[in-house]
Structures are given as structure tokens and as C-alpha cells.
Design a protein around this motif. Structure first.
Motif, mmCIF file in Angstrom:
data_model
loop_
_atom_site.group_PDB
_atom_site.id
_atom_site.type_symbol
_atom_site.label_atom_id
_atom_site.label_comp_id
_atom_site.label_asym_id
_atom_site.label_seq_id
_atom_site.Cartn_x
_atom_site.Cartn_y
_atom_site.Cartn_z
ATOM 1 N N ARG A 27 0.846 -1.185 0.000
ATOM 2 C CA ARG A 27 0.000 0.000 0.000
ATOM 3 C C ARG A 27 0.882 1.237 0.000
ATOM 4 O O ARG A 27 1.788 1.369 0.797
ATOM 5 C CB ARG A 27 -0.908 -0.008 1.228
ATOM 6 N N GLU A 28 0.571 2.114 -0.968
ATOM 7 C CA GLU A 28 1.398 3.295 -1.124
ATOM 8 C C GLU A 28 1.259 4.204 0.096
ATOM 9 O O GLU A 28 0.166 4.490 0.568
ATOM 10 C CB GLU A 28 1.001 4.056 -2.389
ATOM 11 N N LEU A 29 2.467 4.690 0.556
ATOM 12 C CA LEU A 29 2.511 5.595 1.713
ATOM 13 C C LEU A 29 2.775 7.029 1.315
ATOM 14 O O LEU A 29 2.121 7.955 1.780
ATOM 15 C CB LEU A 29 3.605 5.159 2.700
ATOM 16 N N ILE A 30 3.757 7.231 0.434
ATOM 17 C CA ILE A 30 4.183 8.576 0.110
ATOM 18 C C ILE A 30 4.812 8.569 -1.269
ATOM 19 O O ILE A 30 5.428 7.594 -1.692
ATOM 20 C CB ILE A 30 5.183 9.098 1.169
ATOM 21 N N ARG A 31 4.612 9.683 -1.983
ATOM 22 C CA ARG A 31 5.200 9.857 -3.298
ATOM 23 C C ARG A 31 5.785 11.260 -3.342
ATOM 24 O O ARG A 31 5.197 12.212 -2.852
ATOM 25 C CB ARG A 31 4.137 9.681 -4.388
ATOM 26 N N GLY A 32 6.957 11.393 -3.986
ATOM 27 C CA GLY A 32 7.541 12.712 -4.049
ATOM 28 C C GLY A 32 8.685 12.753 -5.026
ATOM 29 O O GLY A 32 9.067 11.744 -5.640
ATOM 30 N N GLY A 33 9.203 13.967 -5.221
ATOM 31 C CA GLY A 33 10.306 14.151 -6.146
ATOM 32 C C GLY A 33 9.813 14.550 -7.507
ATOM 33 O O GLY A 33 8.709 14.185 -7.923
ATOM 34 N N GLY A 34 10.600 15.289 -8.235
ATOM 35 C CA GLY A 34 10.241 15.689 -9.566
ATOM 36 C C GLY A 34 9.054 16.631 -9.553
ATOM 37 O O GLY A 34 8.754 17.303 -8.570
ATOM 38 N N PRO A 35 8.289 16.672 -10.692
ATOM 39 C CA PRO A 35 7.155 17.586 -10.762
ATOM 40 C C PRO A 35 5.979 17.114 -9.923
ATOM 41 O O PRO A 35 5.084 17.901 -9.609
ATOM 42 C CB PRO A 35 6.824 17.595 -12.256
ATOM 43 N N GLU A 36 5.983 15.813 -9.568
ATOM 44 C CA GLU A 36 4.866 15.297 -8.801
ATOM 45 C C GLU A 36 5.187 15.342 -7.316
ATOM 46 O O GLU A 36 6.258 14.950 -6.903
ATOM 47 C CB GLU A 36 4.557 13.858 -9.220
ATOM 48 N N GLN A 37 4.281 15.764 -6.504
ATOM 49 C CA GLN A 37 4.476 15.827 -5.058
ATOM 50 C C GLN A 37 3.188 15.347 -4.403
ATOM 51 O O GLN A 37 2.186 16.031 -4.402
ATOM 52 C CB GLN A 37 4.780 17.264 -4.620
ATOM 53 N N GLY A 38 3.221 14.128 -3.878
ATOM 54 C CA GLY A 38 2.025 13.560 -3.267
ATOM 55 C C GLY A 38 1.870 14.029 -1.839
ATOM 56 O O GLY A 38 2.734 14.658 -1.242
ATOM 57 N N ALA A 39 0.733 13.686 -1.271
ATOM 58 C CA ALA A 39 0.450 14.018 0.119
ATOM 59 C C ALA A 39 1.309 13.154 1.024
ATOM 60 O O ALA A 39 1.822 12.105 0.627
ATOM 61 C CB ALA A 39 -1.023 13.821 0.411
ATOM 62 N N PRO A 58 0.873 11.017 4.086
ATOM 63 C CA PRO A 58 -0.005 10.401 5.077
ATOM 64 C C PRO A 58 0.710 10.275 6.417
ATOM 65 O O PRO A 58 1.900 10.010 6.491
ATOM 66 C CB PRO A 58 -0.303 9.028 4.486
ATOM 67 N N GLY A 59 0.019 10.421 7.465
ATOM 68 C CA GLY A 59 0.606 10.334 8.803
ATOM 69 C C GLY A 59 1.130 11.654 9.291
ATOM 70 O O GLY A 59 1.704 11.737 10.363
ATOM 71 N N GLY A 60 0.917 12.725 8.566
ATOM 72 C CA GLY A 60 1.345 14.044 9.000
ATOM 73 C C GLY A 60 2.859 14.173 8.957
ATOM 74 O O GLY A 60 3.525 13.661 8.063
ATOM 75 N N GLU A 61 3.408 14.876 9.941
ATOM 76 C CA GLU A 61 4.838 15.161 9.976
ATOM 77 C C GLU A 61 5.657 13.967 10.441
ATOM 78 O O GLU A 61 6.869 14.033 10.439
ATOM 79 C CB GLU A 61 5.124 16.364 10.886
ATOM 80 N N ARG A 62 5.024 12.899 10.902
ATOM 81 C CA ARG A 62 5.790 11.750 11.384
ATOM 82 C C ARG A 62 6.508 11.055 10.248
ATOM 83 O O ARG A 62 7.539 10.414 10.466
ATOM 84 C CB ARG A 62 4.850 10.778 12.087
ATOM 85 N N LEU A 63 5.998 11.147 8.998
ATOM 86 C CA LEU A 63 6.644 10.584 7.820
ATOM 87 C C LEU A 63 7.108 11.723 6.921
ATOM 88 O O LEU A 63 6.376 12.686 6.691
ATOM 89 C CB LEU A 63 5.688 9.669 7.050
ATOM 90 N N SER A 64 8.295 11.588 6.388
ATOM 91 C CA SER A 64 8.800 12.603 5.473
ATOM 92 C C SER A 64 9.714 11.944 4.459
ATOM 93 O O SER A 64 10.309 10.896 4.717
ATOM 94 C CB SER A 64 9.542 13.712 6.224
ATOM 95 N N LEU A 65 9.803 12.590 3.282
ATOM 96 C CA LEU A 65 10.615 12.069 2.190
ATOM 97 C C LEU A 65 11.761 13.042 1.951
ATOM 98 O O LEU A 65 11.550 14.214 1.656
ATOM 99 C CB LEU A 65 9.778 11.923 0.927
ATOM 100 N N LEU A 66 12.967 12.533 2.025
ATOM 101 C CA LEU A 66 14.145 13.362 1.814
ATOM 102 C C LEU A 66 14.454 13.461 0.338
ATOM 103 O O LEU A 66 13.997 12.636 -0.471
ATOM 104 C CB LEU A 66 15.335 12.779 2.573
ATOM 105 N N PRO A 67 15.227 14.473 -0.109
ATOM 106 C CA PRO A 67 15.502 14.658 -1.541
ATOM 107 C C PRO A 67 16.156 13.453 -2.188
ATOM 108 O O PRO A 67 15.979 13.244 -3.404
ATOM 109 C CB PRO A 67 16.426 15.869 -1.576
ATOM 110 N N ASP A 68 16.935 12.652 -1.443
ATOM 111 C CA ASP A 68 17.576 11.496 -2.063
ATOM 112 C C ASP A 68 16.701 10.262 -2.050
ATOM 113 O O ASP A 68 17.152 9.162 -2.380
ATOM 114 C CB ASP A 68 18.897 11.188 -1.355
ATOM 115 N N GLY A 69 15.427 10.430 -1.674
ATOM 116 C CA GLY A 69 14.496 9.316 -1.678
ATOM 117 C C GLY A 69 14.401 8.563 -0.366
ATOM 118 O O GLY A 69 13.631 7.593 -0.279
ATOM 119 N N THR A 70 15.102 8.969 0.653
ATOM 120 C CA THR A 70 15.069 8.272 1.941
ATOM 121 C C THR A 70 13.769 8.582 2.661
ATOM 122 O O THR A 70 13.316 9.738 2.710
ATOM 123 C CB THR A 70 16.253 8.702 2.805
ATOM 124 N N LEU A 71 13.189 7.538 3.276
ATOM 125 C CA LEU A 71 11.969 7.694 4.046
ATOM 126 C C LEU A 71 12.342 7.847 5.516
ATOM 127 O O LEU A 71 13.005 6.974 6.094
ATOM 128 C CB LEU A 71 11.054 6.479 3.864
#
Length: 526
Positions: free
Chosen positions: A59-71, A73-86
Motif C-alpha cells: 500500500r502506497e505511503l508517500i510519493r515525491g520528487g520531480g514535478p509530482e508531489q504527493g500528500a 499520510p501520517g502528517g509530519e511523522r513521515l517525510s521524504l528526503l531529496p535522495d528518496g530516503t523515508l
């Protein structure tokens, strides 16, 4: 558990593989609730992906990077770093699962990374203790140098676990100290030293799940110097002030030093340092005053404090007040000043005007500890007079007067003549006595002759009928006292002014006197 996350990150970077069309990577990570977890997703080249998608259990949690920037989920507890690290903050048991990273690289190639995350609910209740140790306000423990220290580690987990103590202090001594399989582990350090100071970590490894938890304690080793603080004076350019210095090296942590005067229960200065200075003017000092530097340290009991004391004293120069030198020679005047505190400034001065003595061809100044010497070369009559050894400190000025007498050559000649005259006076009675003793018989005989002329001892018999003659003097028999007796005959010829009524008598008239005297082996005839 941050250390565990960083270790996992390092492993992922080295196990990540990139293929020309597609790459993949798998890893497993076990964490505890509340930990911060970083789930990396990067290619071997380390290039930032154009886009990254993270999914948990399909189940998808987070999407990011490039022109697409997904929501997110889980608020600030989850974040995506520029190098793709969760980044997962404050892990909960619900975060456990299988995570899949799908990254699109800059060359439109794809990269897959899979991570299995385990969240333990039983940390094993790992506890540690270090004794004897005291705790600071921030929880850091400390012990005194030379004490015997015990390290205890235990767990209440019912599962099979392996316990180990590790030391993380100096780089050369990092590593495991001791380990065992069981619920508790103890080891000891005898006479602990400053080199044993550092971070001690007890780790508990679950042999079934390979879950590992750690508990750490920072231990400091305090120590103090075996010596007392050192009190000293430091010279200053202003003669109206004195600088007192107190040092106490060889302690950890830094001690507290204080300058106090116990007589007035007064504290002049107090500071956390191993070197404390105090500047006082002369109005604050008196003869016999005592200044004490007191050292306080957390490793010392209050009743075992260390200190040093300085006693204020005025100067007192000492030396010989009289000196004598021969004209043309050299002489050295010595002055010693060793009692003043603070140390006095001692100088030599000449004459009643106390002119400064300048070193040169005539004068030479030298110091030997507390002794200050003045050497006068080629002494002349002009150098005769009074010299002053002047010592000054904050309590006052004191002087030593030295009077120099210069003797000339004529003075020594008079001394020699005086000695000769004295010797003659002493020797004359001895020579006279010896001469009288050697001629005692003549002296005694002369006295008898004077008695004979006076008619007190000898009787003279005159005869006009006998001619003048002289016979040999017979020697009398020796007396009982061992001396010999000499018979002395004295003949007198009558003077020409006496006339006989019957006319002149051609035959001289002899007068004969006989005297007995004691004379050892001698004959005297008159």
C-alpha cells in the motif's frame, strides 16, 4: 536506537545494486518503539531520483520528487528526503512491515529497494549500575581515581539473551570488555585511572529474533593533586601594589580557589580555576598579616581541604657594619635580606646623600640568593665613608649602614715600628736580668769593697816597718756548703804627703788587710 538506524543506512548504501535497466536491494531492520528510522532508497551512483514512491505491505505511503508531489499520510511523522530516503519519526508497533521503494532515476531507469522493518515490543527491561559512583545534575556518573569500580548489567527478559559490556572512550581502547549468555553480567576495574574515563555500553542481544538493545552510562574519573596549592609573589611595576598568585595543577575537574584572610574572616577572591591571582595595595597589608589560598574540589571532603599561606613581613637587611681595606686593593661588601614578604627591592648606595652605585669599572654588583654584594676595585681614600644597603617593600624601608675605612702604606709602617718598639720594651728587662745574673760575682764584690771603705766589715792594719809586697793568695779549704773560700789580701801604699821625722824611708810601707769571701774557683787581687 538511532545508532541502529545509522548502521542500517550504512549497510543499505553498500548493498544497493544498480543495473542498466533495473536494480533492487533488500534489507531487514529491527527497532524499538519511539526510535527514529531512516529507510534509504538510492542508487549505487548516489544520484538523486526524479521521483520516489514508498509503499508498505503493498500500500502506497508517500510519493515525491520531480514535478509530482504527493500528500504525506501520517502528517509530519513521515517525510521524504531529496535522495528518496523515508524518515519515520517515533516508530510505533504499527509501522512494522515490508517497505518497498520504487525510484525513477534521471536516465528514466528504475531502482527498487525493499526493507523489512521490525518493531519490538519487549526491550528486555535492560538496566545498568556502576558503583561506587556519584551522579551529577545531568546524570553523568563520576568516581575518584584509585577506587575499585563495579559495572553491573541485567535484563528481565525471559528469552535467551547475550549480554556484553563495551567501552567507548579513547579510540585505542574501544571494543568489547566482557560478554556472557545469561540474565546478568558484572565486571570490575581495580584502582581506576583517568584513562578509564568514557562511555560504557551494555548491550542485550535476543538470540532468537536477533533483536539488540543497549543501555549506556558516561563515567568520569575525578582526581586531585597529592600536593597542596602553591602560593607565591609576582613582581609588578607599581611599587605600591603586590600581586599574589595561587596555583594548583594536576586536578580534574577544575577546582575552586579562594584567597581569604582568616583573622578578619574575609574573602578577597574566589573562582573556579587552577590559577588565581590577587592584587592588593599597601594600605591593605600589615606586618604579620596572613593570606591563605584555599582549594575546594568535588573529590575532596570539606574537612580535608588543601591550602597554602603567605605571611607579610617588612625588610630586614643584615651584614657587617664595619669594613677595612688597603689602598689600591679591592673589597667586597655583603648585605643579606631574606625575611621580607613580599620580597624587598635591595640596592647599594654611597655617602650621606645616598647616591646610587652604578656598576662599571669601579663598582661591581652581584647576587647570590638573598645576598647582594658590592665589590669596590682599586680602593682609594675617596672611597672611604659610609655605604647604605637599602631594602624596600610595601611595608616600608630599612637600611644597613656599612662604614669603610681605607688604610695607606704609611699607616702600616707605623704599625710595624710600634710592634718593634713594643718588642724592645718587652725584651729589655729580660736582657738586663740575664746580664746581671751572668755578672753577679762582680756586683756582689763591688758591694763588699764599698763596705771595706766604710770600715763596717773589714779592719785595715797598717805597718810602716814592712816593705810593700804581694804574695799569692792561698786558697782556703772548702766550706761545708760546697763552695770554696778565697783569701783576699789588700795592700795600700801610703801617700807621699806623710813625712817621717827621722827622714824618708826608702822602703815602702805595706798595709795588709785580709778578707775571707766565698768565690767558686776564682782569685781576685787588688
Amino acid at each position: 536506537m538511532i545508532l541502529a538506524a545509522l548502521s542500517f543506512l550504512h549497510a543499505c548504501l553498500w548493498t544497493t545494486a544498480a543495473l542498466s535497466g533495473e536494480g533492487s536491494s533488500d534489507a531487514t531492520l529491527t527497532v524499538s518503539p519511539g526510535d527514529i528510522v531512516l529507510l534509504p532508497c538510492s542508487s549505487a551512483g548516489g544520484l538523486a531520483p526524479r521521483s520516489t514512491t514508498w509503499a508498505r505491505n503493498g500500500r502506497e505511503l508517500i510519493r515525491g520528487g520531480g514535478p509530482e508531489q504527493g500528500a504525506l499520510p501520517g502528517g509530519e511523522r513521515l517525510s521524504l528526503l531529496p535522495d528518496g530516503t523515508l524518515n519515520i519519526a517515533e516508530v510505533t508497533p504499527g509501522d512494522e512491515g515490508s517497505y518497498l521503494c520504487n525510484a525513477t532515476l534521471q536516465d528514466n531507469s528504475t531502482f527498487l529497494a525493499q526493507v523489512r522493518l521490525r518493531v519490538t515490543s519487549d526491550p528486555g527491561n535492560l538496566t545498568t549500575s556502576i558503583s561506587p559512583a556519584s551522579a551529577l545534575s545531568n546524570g553523568t556518573l563520576f568516581v575518584s581515581r584509585g577506587s575499585d569500580v563495579s559495572f553491573n548489567c541485567s535484563t528481565s527478559s525471559g528469552s535467551s539473551r547475550e549480554l556484553a559490556w563495551a567501552f567507548r572512550g579513547a579510540a585505542a581502547s574501544n571494543g568489547s570488555l566482557v560478554s556472557t549468555s545469561g540474565p546478568w553480567l558484572v565486571f570490575r576495574i581495580a584502582a581506576i585511572q583517568p584513562g578509564d574515563q568514557g562511555l560504557y555500553v551494555c548491550s542485550s542481544l535476543d538470540n532468537v529474533t536477533q533483536q539488540e538493545v543497549e543501555a549506556s552510562s558516561e563515567l568520569l574519573v575525578y582526581y586531585v593533586s597529592d600536593r597542596h596549592p602553591e602560593c607565591m609573589w609576582t613582581p609588578v611595576q607599581d611599587p605600591s601594589h603586590a600581586l599574589f598568585n595561587c596555583t594548583w595543577p594536576g586536578t580534574y575537574p577544575t577546582p575552586r580557589l579562594s584567597w581569604v584572610e582568616h583573622r578578619e574572616d574575609r574573602t578577597y577572591a574566589s573562582e573556579v580555576t587552577d590559577n588565581l591571582s590577587l592584587l592588593l595595595n599597601r594600605s591593605s597589608l600589615s606586618d604579620g598579616q596572613k593570606l591563605t589560598c584555599v582549594a575546594r574540589h568535588v573529590a575532596l571532603a570539606p574537612e580535608t581541604g588543601k591550602s597554602c599561606t603567605l605571611t607579610i613581613r617588612p625588610p630586614f637587611p643584615e651584614g657587617e657594619p664595619l669594613a677595612m681595606a688597603q689602598e689600591g686593593a679591592s673589597i667586597t661588601l655583603t648585605c643579606t635580606e631574606a625575611t621580607s614578604a613580599p620580597p624587598a627591592n635591595t640596592t647599594w648606595r654611597k655617602g650621606l646623600q645616598q647616591e646610587d652605585v652604578t656598576p662599571g669599572l669601579k663598582y661591581a654588583l652581584s647576587e647570590d640568593g638573598p645576598a647582594l654584594r658590592l665589590t669596590i676595585r682599586n680602593v682609594s681614600k675617596d672611597d672611604e665613608g659610609v655605604y647604605f644597603c637599602r631594602s624596600e617593600n610595601l611595608l616600608g624601608v630599612r637600611e644597613l649602614e656599612v662604614y669603610l675605612t681605607v688604610r695607606t702604606s704609611s699607616a702600616y709602617t707605623g704599625v710595624i715600628i710600634g710592634i718593634f718598639v713594643a718588642a724592645v720594651i718587652v725584651a729589655s728587662p729580660i736582657v738586663l736580668a740575664k746580664s746581671l745574673y751572668s755578672n753577679r760575682h762582680r756586683v756582689c764584690l763591688g758591694n763588699m769593697s764599698r763596705k771595706e771603705d766604710g770600715g763596717d766589715v773589714m779592719n785595715l792594719v797598717e805597718s810602716d816597718d814592712e816593705p810593700v809586697f804581694q804574695d799569692a793568695v792561698p786558697r782556703l779549704p772548702p766550706l761545708t756548703n760546697g763552695h770554696q773560700t778565697t783569701l783576699v789580701q789588700i795592700h795600700r801604699i801610703p801617700s807621699s804627703d806623710q813625712e817621717d821625722p827621722e827622714g824618708p824611708d826608702p822602703s815602702p810601707v805595706q798595709q795588709e788587710d785580709t778578707v775571707e769571701t766565698e768565690e767558686p774557683e776564682s782569685l781576685v787581687t787588688f
